[in-house]
Design a protein around this motif. Structure first.
Motif, short mmCIF file in Angstrom:
data_model
loop_
_atom_site.label_atom_id
_atom_site.label_comp_id
_atom_site.label_asym_id
_atom_site.label_seq_id
_atom_site.Cartn_x
_atom_site.Cartn_y
_atom_site.Cartn_z
N VAL A 177 43.41 43.76 25.13
CA VAL A 177 42.21 43.08 25.62
C VAL A 177 42.05 43.34 27.12
O VAL A 177 40.95 43.67 27.59
CB VAL A 177 42.28 41.57 25.32
CG1 VAL A 177 41.14 40.82 26.02
CG2 VAL A 177 42.25 41.31 23.81
N HIS A 178 43.12 43.21 27.86
CA HIS A 178 43.10 43.42 29.31
C HIS A 178 42.55 44.80 29.66
O HIS A 178 41.67 44.94 30.52
CB HIS A 178 44.53 43.26 29.86
CG HIS A 178 44.67 43.55 31.31
ND1 HIS A 178 45.08 44.78 31.78
CD2 HIS A 178 44.46 42.78 32.40
CE1 HIS A 178 45.11 44.75 33.10
NE2 HIS A 178 44.76 43.55 33.50
N ASP A 179 43.06 45.83 29.01
CA ASP A 179 42.61 47.20 29.28
C ASP A 179 41.13 47.37 28.96
O ASP A 179 40.38 47.99 29.73
CB ASP A 179 43.45 48.21 28.51
CG ASP A 179 44.89 48.28 29.01
OD1 ASP A 179 45.18 47.75 30.10
OD2 ASP A 179 45.73 48.86 28.29
N ALA A 180 40.70 46.82 27.82
CA ALA A 180 39.29 46.94 27.43
C ALA A 180 38.40 46.18 28.41
O ALA A 180 37.32 46.67 28.79
CB ALA A 180 39.10 46.41 26.01
N VAL A 181 38.82 45.02 28.83
CA VAL A 181 38.02 44.21 29.76
C VAL A 181 37.88 44.89 31.12
O VAL A 181 36.82 44.82 31.75
CB VAL A 181 38.62 42.79 29.87
CG1 VAL A 181 38.11 42.05 31.08
CG2 VAL A 181 38.31 42.00 28.61
N ARG A 182 38.92 45.55 31.57
CA ARG A 182 38.82 46.28 32.85
C ARG A 182 37.75 47.37 32.75
O ARG A 182 36.95 47.54 33.69
CB ARG A 182 40.16 46.90 33.21
CG ARG A 182 41.15 45.85 33.70
CD ARG A 182 42.49 46.42 34.05
NE ARG A 182 42.40 47.53 34.98
CZ ARG A 182 43.35 48.43 35.15
NH1 ARG A 182 44.48 48.36 34.46
NH2 ARG A 182 43.21 49.39 36.02
N THR A 183 37.73 48.07 31.62
CA THR A 183 36.70 49.09 31.43
C THR A 183 35.32 48.45 31.33
O THR A 183 34.35 48.93 31.93
CB THR A 183 36.99 49.92 30.16
OG1 THR A 183 38.30 50.49 30.29
CG2 THR A 183 35.97 51.01 29.95
N LEU A 184 35.23 47.36 30.59
CA LEU A 184 33.96 46.63 30.44
C LEU A 184 33.42 46.17 31.79
O LEU A 184 32.22 46.31 32.08
CB LEU A 184 34.15 45.43 29.51
CG LEU A 184 32.95 44.50 29.34
CD1 LEU A 184 31.79 45.22 28.68
CD2 LEU A 184 33.36 43.28 28.52
N ALA A 185 34.27 45.63 32.64
CA ALA A 185 33.83 45.18 33.96
C ALA A 185 33.23 46.32 34.76
O ALA A 185 32.21 46.14 35.45
CB ALA A 185 35.00 44.54 34.71
N GLY A 186 33.81 47.51 34.64
CA GLY A 186 33.27 48.67 35.34
C GLY A 186 31.91 49.11 34.81
O GLY A 186 31.10 49.65 35.55
N ILE A 187 31.65 48.84 33.54
CA ILE A 187 30.34 49.16 32.95
C ILE A 187 29.29 48.15 33.39
O ILE A 187 28.17 48.50 33.75
CB ILE A 187 30.44 49.22 31.41
CG1 ILE A 187 31.29 50.43 30.99
CG2 ILE A 187 29.06 49.26 30.77
CD1 ILE A 187 31.68 50.43 29.52
N LEU A 188 29.66 46.86 33.36
CA LEU A 188 28.70 45.80 33.66
C LEU A 188 28.42 45.65 35.16
O LEU A 188 27.32 45.28 35.55
CB LEU A 188 29.19 44.46 33.11
CG LEU A 188 29.33 44.39 31.58
CD1 LEU A 188 29.86 43.01 31.18
CD2 LEU A 188 28.01 44.69 30.89
N ALA A 189 29.42 45.92 35.98
CA ALA A 189 29.27 45.80 37.43
C ALA A 189 29.95 46.96 38.13
O ALA A 189 31.00 46.82 38.72
CB ALA A 189 29.87 44.47 37.90
N PRO A 190 29.34 48.16 38.02
CA PRO A 190 29.98 49.36 38.58
C PRO A 190 30.13 49.27 40.10
O PRO A 190 29.40 48.61 40.77
CB PRO A 190 29.04 50.48 38.18
CG PRO A 190 27.77 49.87 37.77
CD PRO A 190 28.05 48.44 37.43
#
Length: 190
Positions: A177-190
């Protein structure tokens, strides 16, 4: 936050931010970890992050999950499990299930939200490489790519439930989950 209409777009969202809703089964492990880690990773003020469970009962966060969450930099304080309902889905700009069954449950509760409902890994896969200037645009672009990419096997699109498993498995799932969320954060707030 006020309810959203089916026609709500980026201009309406600017007034009250962008809301992400994570969904799992009991709202005691995967979705709370995703909620609290994403909230910590995103800029303050422009986002709201929540979670719910398809079969959740009002309970505090699982103690092992709370410990792991604290180790990963999330805040476990004050968390209580919530059961998923149509109103939560209606308010959310992006609904992310931890498995396909969670995404499907959200769509059954609020069919008009189909274009905003994904699994966490599905959204990342579909949004990655797009050039979105806003989180709303990332959701729109990810939805437009459905059906254009071959979906992976079911087990790679979800993150398994650690209920009943060892502490080692709990940590492994939380790290996924942590790894996926880090990627998600970069998509939502680059």
């Amino acid at each position: 936050m006020s309810g959203r209409s089916a026609a709500r777009g980026p201009s309406a969202a600017a007034a009250d931010g962008f809301e992400v809703l994570f969904v799992c089964t009991g709202n005691l492990h995967r979705s709370p970890v995703a909620e609290r880690l994403l909230a910590a990773a995103l800029p303050r003020g422009g986002f709201r992050v929540r979670s719910a469970g398809t079969a959740a009962r009002p309970m505090p966060l699982d103690p092992l999950t709370a410990t792991i969450l604290d180790e990963l930099g999330g805040d476990a304080e004050g968390f209580a499990a919530l059961r998923l309902d149509a109103g939560q889905i209606e308010q959310a700009d992006l609904v992310l299930g931890l498995e396909r069954c969670h995404r499907e449950a959200a769509v059954r509760l609020h069919p008009l939200a189909l274009r905003r409902c994904f699994t966490l890994r599905e959204f990342i896969r579909l949004a990655k490489g797009t050039r979105a200037d806003t989180p709303h645009e990332a959701v729109r672009l990810a939805a437009s790519r459905r059906g254009t990419l071959i979906p992976p096997a079911d087990e790679t699109d979800g993150i398994d439930d650690p209920v009943g498993a060892s502490a080692k498995v709990h940590r492994a799932r939380a790290l996924e989950v942590h790894d996926a969320v880090r990627t998600l954060a970069g998509i939502l707030a680059p």
